[in-house]
Design a protein around this motif. Sequence first.
Motif, PDB file in Angstrom:
ATOM      1  N   THR A  30     -16.734 -46.362 -13.324  1.00  0.00           N
ATOM      2  CA  THR A  30     -18.000 -46.942 -13.760  1.00  0.00           C
ATOM      3  C   THR A  30     -18.283 -46.703 -15.238  1.00  0.00           C
ATOM      4  N   THR A  31     -17.985 -45.516 -15.731  1.00  0.00           N
ATOM      5  CA  THR A  31     -18.272 -45.209 -17.138  1.00  0.00           C
ATOM      6  C   THR A  31     -17.537 -46.167 -18.066  1.00  0.00           C
ATOM      7  N   ALA A  32     -16.285 -46.422 -17.758  1.00  0.00           N
ATOM      8  CA  ALA A  32     -15.487 -47.323 -18.580  1.00  0.00           C
ATOM      9  C   ALA A  32     -15.999 -48.756 -18.485  1.00  0.00           C
ATOM     10  N   VAL A  33     -16.456 -49.164 -17.296  1.00  0.00           N
ATOM     11  CA  VAL A  33     -17.015 -50.513 -17.143  1.00  0.00           C
ATOM     12  C   VAL A  33     -18.265 -50.674 -18.011  1.00  0.00           C
ATOM     13  N   GLY A  34     -19.106 -49.628 -18.041  1.00  0.00           N
ATOM     14  CA  GLY A  34     -20.284 -49.678 -18.903  1.00  0.00           C
ATOM     15  C   GLY A  34     -19.910 -49.791 -20.370  1.00  0.00           C
ATOM     16  N   ALA A  35     -18.892 -49.030 -20.776  1.00  0.00           N
ATOM     17  CA  ALA A  35     -18.428 -49.105 -22.165  1.00  0.00           C
ATOM     18  C   ALA A  35     -17.892 -50.492 -22.485  1.00  0.00           C
ATOM     19  N   LEU A  36     -17.143 -51.063 -21.542  1.00  0.00           N
ATOM     20  CA  LEU A  36     -16.617 -52.412 -21.729  1.00  0.00           C
ATOM     21  C   LEU A  36     -17.747 -53.425 -21.827  1.00  0.00           C
ATOM     22  N   GLY A  37     -18.822 -53.190 -21.057  1.00  0.00           N
ATOM     23  CA  GLY A  37     -19.973 -54.090 -21.117  1.00  0.00           C
ATOM     24  C   GLY A  37     -20.607 -54.108 -22.498  1.00  0.00           C
ATOM     25  N   VAL A  38     -20.709 -52.940 -23.122  1.00  0.00           N
ATOM     26  CA  VAL A  38     -21.302 -52.859 -24.468  1.00  0.00           C
ATOM     27  C   VAL A  38     -20.395 -53.554 -25.482  1.00  0.00           C
ATOM     28  N   ALA A  39     -19.118 -53.187 -25.494  1.00  0.00           N
ATOM     29  CA  ALA A  39     -18.188 -53.803 -26.446  1.00  0.00           C
ATOM     30  C   ALA A  39     -18.046 -55.294 -26.184  1.00  0.00           C
ATOM     31  N   GLY A  40     -18.030 -55.678 -24.908  1.00  0.00           N
ATOM     32  CA  GLY A  40     -17.907 -57.088 -24.562  1.00  0.00           C
ATOM     33  C   GLY A  40     -19.085 -57.912 -25.055  1.00  0.00           C
ATOM     34  N   ALA A  41     -20.291 -57.320 -25.026  1.00  0.00           N
ATOM     35  CA  ALA A  41     -21.466 -58.035 -25.525  1.00  0.00           C
ATOM     36  C   ALA A  41     -21.330 -58.341 -27.015  1.00  0.00           C
ATOM     37  N   VAL A  42     -20.800 -57.375 -27.767  1.00  0.00           N
ATOM     38  CA  VAL A  42     -20.600 -57.581 -29.207  1.00  0.00           C
ATOM     39  C   VAL A  42     -19.555 -58.670 -29.449  1.00  0.00           C
ATOM     40  N   LEU A  43     -18.444 -58.600 -28.735  1.00  0.00           N
ATOM     41  CA  LEU A  43     -17.363 -59.567 -28.929  1.00  0.00           C
ATOM     42  C   LEU A  43     -17.782 -60.970 -28.501  1.00  0.00           C
ATOM     43  N   THR A  44     -18.536 -61.074 -27.413  1.00  0.00           N
ATOM     44  CA  THR A  44     -19.005 -62.376 -26.959  1.00  0.00           C
ATOM     45  C   THR A  44     -19.929 -63.011 -27.991  1.00  0.00           C
ATOM     46  N   THR A  45     -20.771 -62.186 -28.605  1.00  0.00           N
ATOM     47  CA  THR A  45     -21.653 -62.701 -29.655  1.00  0.00           C
ATOM     48  C   THR A  45     -20.843 -63.239 -30.834  1.00  0.00           C
ATOM     49  N   LEU A  46     -19.791 -62.505 -31.222  1.00  0.00           N
ATOM     50  CA  LEU A  46     -18.945 -62.964 -32.322  1.00  0.00           C
ATOM     51  C   LEU A  46     -18.290 -64.306 -31.987  1.00  0.00           C
ATOM     52  N   ILE A  47     -17.798 -64.435 -30.749  1.00  0.00           N
ATOM     53  CA  ILE A  47     -17.159 -65.686 -30.337  1.00  0.00           C
ATOM     54  C   ILE A  47     -18.163 -66.835 -30.404  1.00  0.00           C
ATOM     55  N   ASN A  48     -19.364 -66.609 -29.867  1.00  0.00           N
ATOM     56  CA  ASN A  48     -20.377 -67.662 -29.850  1.00  0.00           C
ATOM     57  C   ASN A  48     -20.793 -68.069 -31.254  1.00  0.00           C
ATOM     58  N   LEU A  49     -20.906 -67.097 -32.161  1.00  0.00           N
ATOM     59  CA  LEU A  49     -21.313 -67.413 -33.520  1.00  0.00           C
ATOM     60  C   LEU A  49     -20.224 -68.179 -34.272  1.00  0.00           C
ATOM     61  N   CYS A  50     -18.976 -67.967 -33.895  1.00  0.00           N
ATOM     62  CA  CYS A  50     -17.862 -68.604 -34.607  1.00  0.00           C
ATOM     63  C   CYS A  50     -17.370 -69.873 -33.932  1.00  0.00           C
ATOM     64  N   VAL A  51     -18.071 -70.348 -32.905  1.00  0.00           N
ATOM     65  CA  VAL A  51     -17.620 -71.547 -32.212  1.00  0.00           C
ATOM     66  C   VAL A  51     -17.662 -72.769 -33.121  1.00  0.00           C
ATOM     67  N   PHE A  52     -18.407 -72.672 -34.245  1.00  0.00           N
ATOM     68  CA  PHE A  52     -18.425 -73.787 -35.193  1.00  0.00           C
ATOM     69  C   PHE A  52     -17.028 -74.094 -35.722  1.00  0.00           C
ATOM     70  N   LEU A  53     -16.119 -73.116 -35.681  1.00  0.00           N
ATOM     71  CA  LEU A  53     -14.749 -73.367 -36.130  1.00  0.00           C
ATOM     72  C   LEU A  53     -14.080 -74.441 -35.281  1.00  0.00           C
ATOM     73  N   ALA A  54     -14.368 -74.446 -33.984  1.00  0.00           N
ATOM     74  CA  ALA A  54     -13.815 -75.480 -33.108  1.00  0.00           C
ATOM     75  C   ALA A  54     -14.564 -76.791 -33.278  1.00  0.00           C
ATOM     76  N   TYR A  55     -15.902 -76.730 -33.266  1.00  0.00           N
ATOM     77  CA  TYR A  55     -16.694 -77.955 -33.297  1.00  0.00           C
ATOM     78  C   TYR A  55     -16.556 -78.694 -34.627  1.00  0.00           C
ATOM     79  N   GLY A  56     -16.646 -77.945 -35.729  1.00  0.00           N
ATOM     80  CA  GLY A  56     -16.548 -78.585 -37.036  1.00  0.00           C
ATOM     81  C   GLY A  56     -15.176 -79.201 -37.269  1.00  0.00           C
ATOM     82  N   THR A  57     -14.125 -78.494 -36.841  1.00  0.00           N
ATOM     83  CA  THR A  57     -12.776 -79.010 -37.018  1.00  0.00           C
ATOM     84  C   THR A  57     -12.542 -80.238 -36.145  1.00  0.00           C
ATOM     85  N   THR A  58     -13.061 -80.231 -34.924  1.00  0.00           N
ATOM     86  CA  THR A  58     -12.929 -81.398 -34.054  1.00  0.00           C
ATOM     87  C   THR A  58     -13.522 -82.636 -34.713  1.00  0.00           C
ATOM     88  N   ALA A  59     -14.742 -82.505 -35.239  1.00  0.00           N
ATOM     89  CA  ALA A  59     -15.416 -83.649 -35.848  1.00  0.00           C
ATOM     90  C   ALA A  59     -14.644 -84.175 -37.048  1.00  0.00           C
TER      91      ALA A  59
END
Length: 431
Positions: A41-70
């Motif tokens: 459980t402790t490791a899952v909680g740690a993964l949840g915290v790090a995963g939240a940061v990484l997911t935010t980075l992915i979402n913020l950088c999705v313009f790389l896919a959308y802008g290039t597609t257009a």
Amino acid sequence: MPITPRDREILRLAVPAFGALVAEPLFLVADYAIVGHGLGTTAVGALGVAGAVLTTLINLCVFLAYGTTASVARQTGAGRHREAMRSGVDGMWLALGIGVALIVLGWPLAPSVVELFGAAPEQTEMAVTYLRISLLGTPGMLLVLAGTGVLRGLQDTMTPLVVAVASFVLNAVLNAWFVLGMDWGIAGSAWGTVIAQTAGAVVYLVTVARSAARLGIPLGPDLSGIRRAGTAGIALLIRTVCLRVVLLVATAVATRMGSAELAAFALASQIWTLMAFALDAIAIAGQALTGRALGAGDIAETRAATRRMVQWGLWSGVVLGLLVIAARPVIPGLFAADPQVTAELLAVLWPVALLQPICGIVFVLDGVLIGAGDQRYLAWAGIWNTLVFLPAALFAPDLVLLWCALGVWMVARLVALGTRAYGSAWLVTGA
């Protein structure tokens, strides 16, 4: 709706795009399953915290896919295949530069970012370890986004699906080997994901390099082209930030209501996100088809394709809404929700279901305007829609009214996007 050749073209792009969209978030799901089984459980909680940061980075950088597609789709439609590929190469250089910058900035800031979540000391240490190693995979992750945009712009959504599925399988195998077989701990999970992301990036690099070589396009960086790609991406980044602000504020308001309400909101959000993948697949088809048609100077085809994709979005939303209503009695049991969470979840699933037809239209129009290169309007519309949402959400006294506030936000987006699509200012033709 009878199936027409235009429908077959939409489905040819949308169905593989849906598969790729679903495969991408499964990276973290596999990590959670393996880490939970092997480390607890402790490791899952740690993964949840790090995963939240990484997911935010992915979402913020999705313009790389959308802008290039257009960009690539418009140049392709105009018959300027060399310029299309040059735009794709520039987008990938931009992705690489941003990825390297995130490593340089994120490595020393990782402890401070993780501490913001207030995790226990042991979880904090593990989360920092996972986050720092995972940052090494951000250049690969962002190259995958940009490479996906290039191929979508070239009307190819099948290759991104194959790469996404193969990367997911590789990630799962490496995670199991490193965590369970070699006992590397949470670092093993991070290394498995980094290797899988980098392998996917290599596939895109080879694919784009071969296409560029056939057209005689140099692979070196073009600073002016990279600058143009970055400038176009700023507006899409603003749009994405507005979306994230809405979701973060909604989560904060649900947190203030209580633990049961927060749990019900989180479960309803997961259901909402799953349906968003299906609807966003049509939006991706909209990006590719709109860019190509406008690049070719065919306004009539752009209008006709937009109308048809809006119909697909509407009816897809109706079907998804009906599925939620039909599955509503059994959904809480799938998550083993306690009675209080079950009661809250059953209540909010009504607005979640009823909003799906609106979501279907909104997502399609969003994709169409992205494909048209109408990023500046989307940025301003995102800001105004967020301002409409905030007072409705901040004063919501219960979870149902919070989801109604999200409904107000979706209606505001529908009005803003529908008004724009009805007009002609976005119908800019040519390369």
